[in-house]
Motif scaffolding. Sequence first.
Motif, short mmCIF file in Angstrom:
data_model
loop_
_atom_site.label_atom_id
_atom_site.label_comp_id
_atom_site.label_asym_id
_atom_site.label_seq_id
_atom_site.Cartn_x
_atom_site.Cartn_y
_atom_site.Cartn_z
N LYS A 5 0.68 -1.32 0.01
CA LYS A 5 0.11 0.12 0.14
C LYS A 5 0.80 1.41 0.05
N SER A 6 1.97 1.29 0.51
CA SER A 6 2.86 2.35 0.57
C SER A 6 3.28 2.75 -0.68
N ALA A 7 3.88 1.72 -1.33
CA ALA A 7 4.50 1.61 -2.67
C ALA A 7 3.23 2.07 -3.72
N GLU A 8 2.15 1.69 -3.52
CA GLU A 8 1.07 2.15 -4.40
C GLU A 8 0.81 3.50 -4.10
N LYS A 9 0.81 3.97 -2.89
CA LYS A 9 0.47 5.42 -2.29
C LYS A 9 1.52 6.41 -3.12
N ILE A 10 2.88 6.05 -3.02
CA ILE A 10 3.83 6.87 -3.60
C ILE A 10 3.82 7.06 -5.10
N ASN A 11 3.61 5.69 -5.69
CA ASN A 11 3.39 5.99 -7.06
C ASN A 11 2.08 6.92 -7.44
N PRO A 50 18.60 25.38 -23.65
CA PRO A 50 17.43 24.61 -23.09
C PRO A 50 17.42 25.06 -21.54
N TYR A 51 16.29 24.59 -21.08
CA TYR A 51 15.93 24.80 -19.74
C TYR A 51 16.05 23.66 -18.76
N THR A 52 16.69 23.69 -17.71
CA THR A 52 16.84 22.44 -16.90
C THR A 52 16.16 22.80 -15.65
N THR A 53 15.47 21.77 -14.92
CA THR A 53 14.71 22.08 -13.65
C THR A 53 14.76 20.77 -13.12
N THR A 54 14.96 21.00 -11.63
CA THR A 54 14.86 19.34 -10.88
C THR A 54 13.88 19.74 -9.79
N THR A 55 13.14 18.61 -9.73
CA THR A 55 11.93 18.60 -8.46
C THR A 55 12.35 17.46 -7.57
N ILE A 56 12.40 17.89 -6.35
CA ILE A 56 12.72 16.94 -5.34
C ILE A 56 11.45 16.68 -4.36
N LEU A 57 11.03 15.36 -4.21
CA LEU A 57 10.16 14.98 -3.31
C LEU A 57 10.58 13.94 -2.17
N ARG A 58 9.89 13.89 -1.27
CA ARG A 58 10.08 13.21 -0.26
C ARG A 58 9.16 12.32 0.40
N PHE A 59 9.26 10.84 0.74
CA PHE A 59 8.03 10.10 1.20
C PHE A 59 8.66 9.14 2.30
N ASN A 60 7.55 9.14 3.10
CA ASN A 60 7.96 8.17 4.10
C ASN A 60 7.59 6.81 3.57
N MET A 61 8.72 5.76 3.51
CA MET A 61 8.36 4.57 2.91
C MET A 61 7.62 3.67 3.70
N MET A 62 7.45 3.65 4.77
CA MET A 62 6.81 2.78 5.68
C MET A 62 5.15 3.33 5.40
N THR A 63 4.95 4.54 5.30
CA THR A 63 3.49 4.92 5.16
C THR A 63 3.02 5.30 3.67
N GLY A 64 4.17 5.88 3.12
CA GLY A 64 3.75 6.06 1.61
C GLY A 64 3.52 7.56 1.67
N ASP A 65 3.47 8.31 3.03
CA ASP A 65 2.91 9.68 2.97
C ASP A 65 4.04 10.54 2.57
N PHE A 66 3.65 11.88 1.93
CA PHE A 66 4.62 13.08 1.43
C PHE A 66 4.99 13.65 2.68
#
Length: 268
Positions: A85-91, A162-178
């Motif tokens: 469920k955590s993997a599904e939530k992250i995806n 060209p234009y380059t941009t980086t986006t960084i997101l973080r997740f709790n792997m145990m719960t899938g929460d952002f």
Amino acid sequence: MEKDCRMYHLFVGMALAATLFLTACTSRQESKLLSFYDVNRTEKLSVPFDEEGKEFAKLRDLDAREMEIKVDMPFAKAVKADYEKSAEKINSQLMEMLLKKSGSLTTEEAVEGFMQDVKNEFKREKVISIYYKHLKGYAEFGMENVLNYRLEEEEFTGGAHPYTTTTILRFNMMTGDFISLDQICPLAKQKELKEMLLAKLMKDNHVSTMEELNQLGILEMTDMFVSKNFSLGEDSIEFYYNEYDIAPYAYGPCTIRLGYEDIHKLGV
């Protein structure tokens, strides 16, 4: 077993408003509750110039408008059934936040839908002769049970470069929460965090005044701010600023690292 390095574990309340860091130390290998699979797609498109663009094409000896789009993104899968469920939530969140697609789709469907949106947008353009958009994702482990997901996007739509941009997101792997900025540092403390980041930026650039910093092209056109683009590493937080965020294109992107002991001084 006692640990001789300091880290802080993330605890998210029901309101997802507060985060505490506790003493701990873990290896990257121990933190892997998830594994990843790649979704790779590449498409090219050639569109004839319409009547409005034919003169543009003639001047540049072009036959058609060309575009290429590449997507290479890792998506999560559980190492153990407990974390499915955590993997599904992250995806689901990756699809919604990075591809602007419904989390109810499969990852393959979301990527295909994103690419179709880009192609439709290109078809609507009038004079761009060469266009490309490349997305490359990276799944990175840092703090215990935290996934840092980094998406690098390079796009050319005409112009000098060209234009380059980086986006960084973080997740709790145990719960899938952002994991948001406010969970790491409450809003009331972010002014102090901003001052801390500015001091580290000046130190990293070997200057002692704002005037010297401005002479490097940094913060000439904007004030300092706390970037929501950050990753939670094993021993530090990396705040990432894209090109143009706080400095001109020639300076490039900027990374400011603060140790957890520094963040702890803010009383969070």
